[in-house]
Design an enzyme around this catalytic site. Sequence first.
Site, mmCIF file in Angstrom:
data_model
loop_
_atom_site.group_PDB
_atom_site.id
_atom_site.type_symbol
_atom_site.label_atom_id
_atom_site.label_comp_id
_atom_site.label_asym_id
_atom_site.label_seq_id
_atom_site.Cartn_x
_atom_site.Cartn_y
_atom_site.Cartn_z
ATOM 1 N N TYR A 124 -6.034 0.221 -1.956
ATOM 2 C CA TYR A 124 -7.376 0.928 -2.062
ATOM 3 C C TYR A 124 -8.249 0.502 -3.256
ATOM 4 O O TYR A 124 -9.495 0.829 -3.210
ATOM 5 C CB TYR A 124 -7.040 2.669 -2.404
ATOM 6 N N ASP A 228 -0.698 8.174 0.516
ATOM 7 C CA ASP A 228 -1.723 8.729 1.799
ATOM 8 C C ASP A 228 -0.887 9.168 3.078
ATOM 9 O O ASP A 228 -0.742 9.989 3.465
ATOM 10 C CB ASP A 228 -2.645 7.723 1.896
#
Length: 333
Positions: A124, A228
């Site tokens: 990310y 996630d």
Amino acid sequence: MARQVCLIRGDGTGPELVAAVETIFRAANIDIDWVEVEAGLKCVEAGKPIVPDETIAKIKEVGVGLKAPMTTPIGKGSVSPNVTLRKKLDLYACVRPVRSLPGVKTPFDDLDMVIFRENTEDLYAQIEYMVTDHVAQSIKLISDFGSERIARAAFEYARKHDRKKVVAVHKANIMKIADGLFLRVCQRVAQDYPEIEFWDNIVDNQCMQLVTRWKIYDVLVMPNLYGDIVSDLAAGMMGGLGVAPGANYGTNCALFEAVHGSAPKYTGMNKVNPTALLLSATLMLDHLDMHEKRVAIEGALESTLARGIKTYDLGGDATTSGFAEAVASELKA
Ligand code: NAD
């Protein structure tokens, strides 16, 4: 004096969900001075950045925020307002409690664990590029600093909440350098918490164990991407996105938000479940040391669900506002 809290009403179904939380907070006599700040699709449509600088500055000044889901505009160059907020506010710890709720039937009884997801690094970090016209590369960034602070957040949480076990989740058997560093740092931090049992699991095995031996898990800590995915898996185990809360903590501020997105196809239909945003808001009450209010609201929510009052996602026919009114009535009873 009322405690100030920044409020982002969000996009899609966000405003309906915020209205539901407001109904319930009013019924619980919660003394909060909401400071409305803007972000999301509405800002883009008005020609502003998706998260204006004033919003970042205000959240930094106030220190706490409640955020309804926002829509990420589709198209090249569009940035996610959520990722932007996490980065600009350095909200490094994404915390997602996962527990069974009365009246919400799932194959997983007595769920009770908390997932700590590192929120700023890993894939990310968005360091990616085309190596050639036909080959893309994305860099997995893991640092000692980033791993240490998420590991410490998980152990400190375990100590404060009398939780007994912390498990580090990784893929260090394959990514020996990046995930190897994450694991080594977790092992190092664990030595400072001898009263807490610590072990580690490879992420694929962890997913399998979550659906077969969920009762043995307590606190889980992991890098961003696994966090996630595993937290959405856990949201499903809990009963779906409509009930899964979340919190993002940084050094100087905290932002509370549901796991789910803006569910745009249900906008204006008074249909979606406000439970996830409400439970995120009760995590915020804990953060503000309003523990009695948190207990009161969660009690009213659980009684409402146990009475069979549910939104469509849980098999019921209550509307968003109807569900909120039912929780509010429980609080006044
Ligand atoms: P989503 O979570 O918005 O919705 C997926 C589906 O889950 C919905 O169609 C609905 O069936 C169900 N659902 C979600 N929330 C619910 C609720 N409260 N009650 C009942 N059912 C619910 O995911 P998506 O459709 O992939 O994304 C929509 C937009 O939200 C996208 O722009 C995405 O980028 C954004 N998003 C935002 C956040 C956030 O603000 N934190 C998180 C995820 C996605």
